[in-house]
Write an enzyme that holds these catalytic residues in place. Sequence first.
Site, PDB file in Angstrom:
ATOM      1  N   THR A  18      -5.865  26.904  50.445  1.00  0.00           N
ATOM      2  CA  THR A  18      -5.521  25.659  49.734  1.00  0.00           C
ATOM      3  C   THR A  18      -4.172  25.801  49.021  1.00  0.00           C
ATOM      4  OG1 THR A  18      -6.720  26.214  47.690  1.00  0.00           O
ATOM      5  CG2 THR A  18      -7.955  25.035  49.400  1.00  0.00           C
ATOM      6  N   HIS A 114      -2.545  34.438  40.928  1.00  0.00           N
ATOM      7  CA  HIS A 114      -3.823  35.069  40.579  1.00  0.00           C
ATOM      8  C   HIS A 114      -4.608  34.117  39.678  1.00  0.00           C
ATOM      9  CE1 HIS A 114      -6.663  38.279  39.942  1.00  0.00           C
ATOM     10  NE2 HIS A 114      -6.628  38.013  38.647  1.00  0.00           N
TER      11      HIS A 114
HETATM   12  C1  GAR Z   1      -6.896  31.570  44.812  1.00  0.00           C
HETATM   13  O1  GAR Z   1      -7.693  31.231  43.712  1.00  0.00           O
HETATM   14  C2  GAR Z   1      -5.950  32.704  44.459  1.00  0.00           C
HETATM   15  O2  GAR Z   1      -5.455  32.621  43.151  1.00  0.00           O
HETATM   16  C3  GAR Z   1      -6.852  33.892  44.638  1.00  0.00           C
HETATM   17  O3  GAR Z   1      -7.558  33.614  45.811  1.00  0.00           O
HETATM   18  C4  GAR Z   1      -7.727  32.201  45.935  1.00  0.00           C
HETATM   19  C5  GAR Z   1      -7.261  31.779  47.296  1.00  0.00           C
HETATM   20  O4  GAR Z   1      -7.542  30.431  47.507  1.00  0.00           O
HETATM   21  N1  GAR Z   1      -6.107  35.108  44.730  1.00  0.00           N
HETATM   22  C6  GAR Z   1      -6.523  36.265  44.221  1.00  0.00           C
HETATM   23  O5  GAR Z   1      -7.595  36.405  43.661  1.00  0.00           O
HETATM   24  C7  GAR Z   1      -5.544  37.429  44.390  1.00  0.00           C
HETATM   25  N2  GAR Z   1      -5.812  38.454  43.442  1.00  0.00           N
HETATM   26  P1  GAR Z   1      -6.845  29.638  48.683  1.00  0.00           P
HETATM   27  O6  GAR Z   1      -7.029  30.477  49.959  1.00  0.00           O
HETATM   28  O7  GAR Z   1      -7.613  28.355  48.758  1.00  0.00           O
HETATM   29  O8  GAR Z   1      -5.403  29.449  48.326  1.00  0.00           O
END
Ligand code: GAR
Length: 215
Positions: A18, A114
């Site tokens: 996302t 993060h």
């Molecule tokens: C997001 O919340 C991002 O901040 C987190 O993974 C999710 C990915 O969502 N990242 C971490 O935790 C890295 N340490 P997405 O695939 O929908 O962008």
Amino acid sequence: MKQVGKINIGVLASGSGTNLQAIIDAAEAGRIDAEVRVVISDVAKAYALARARKAGIPAVFVERNMFSSRREFEGAITAVLNEHGVELVCLAGFMRIIGKALLDAFPNRIINIHPALLPSFPGLHAQKQALEHGVKIAGCTVHVVDVETDHGPIISQAAVEVKEGDTPDTLADRILREEHRIYPEAIQLFAHGRLRIEGRRVYITNHESRNGGFE
Ligand code: GAR
């Protein structure tokens, strides 16, 4: 060919993507002077790859198990990024530790989002960690990537109130909305060369530098 005045981005993602979508949408709408040139995932079925394909962006799966060391794995990722003329690497839910090979290939040119107000709650399941700790304010952080996980100089943060009855999922959803806002904003600052790193501090300058990126 690089479009004049735009910075070439490569996005690394392991999951639903996302944040990737928010970056693609901002780029397509002209809200950021950036173009996503390639999306790379270490997960073959990551929906992020499907999002890239839908947007007409090259989507590349790089399988960790094909390489005997992290250095070689990152060498393969670096080759793909270079092939696409990437100037800024954006980690968007890329669930692997970044090693020296990639950091050396893109010094101060890898940023990450993060889902916590760093330095609180680095690592996995940040929203669950925050709830279990009982914090009243959670949030998200965009930072420059360095050798330590979720550690480098902080570019921007957004706070989110924790509500009674929040679960890790409801909190994660509210934090994600802020992630989708601040990540493109941080990319735009980078693209306009408005970020200056001094030690751990990232200063946002009013003047733009010609080449984009950190001064
Ligand atoms: C997001 O919340 C991002 O901040 C987190 O993974 C999710 C990915 O969502 N990242 C971490 O935790 C890295 N340490 P997405 O695939 O929908 O962008």
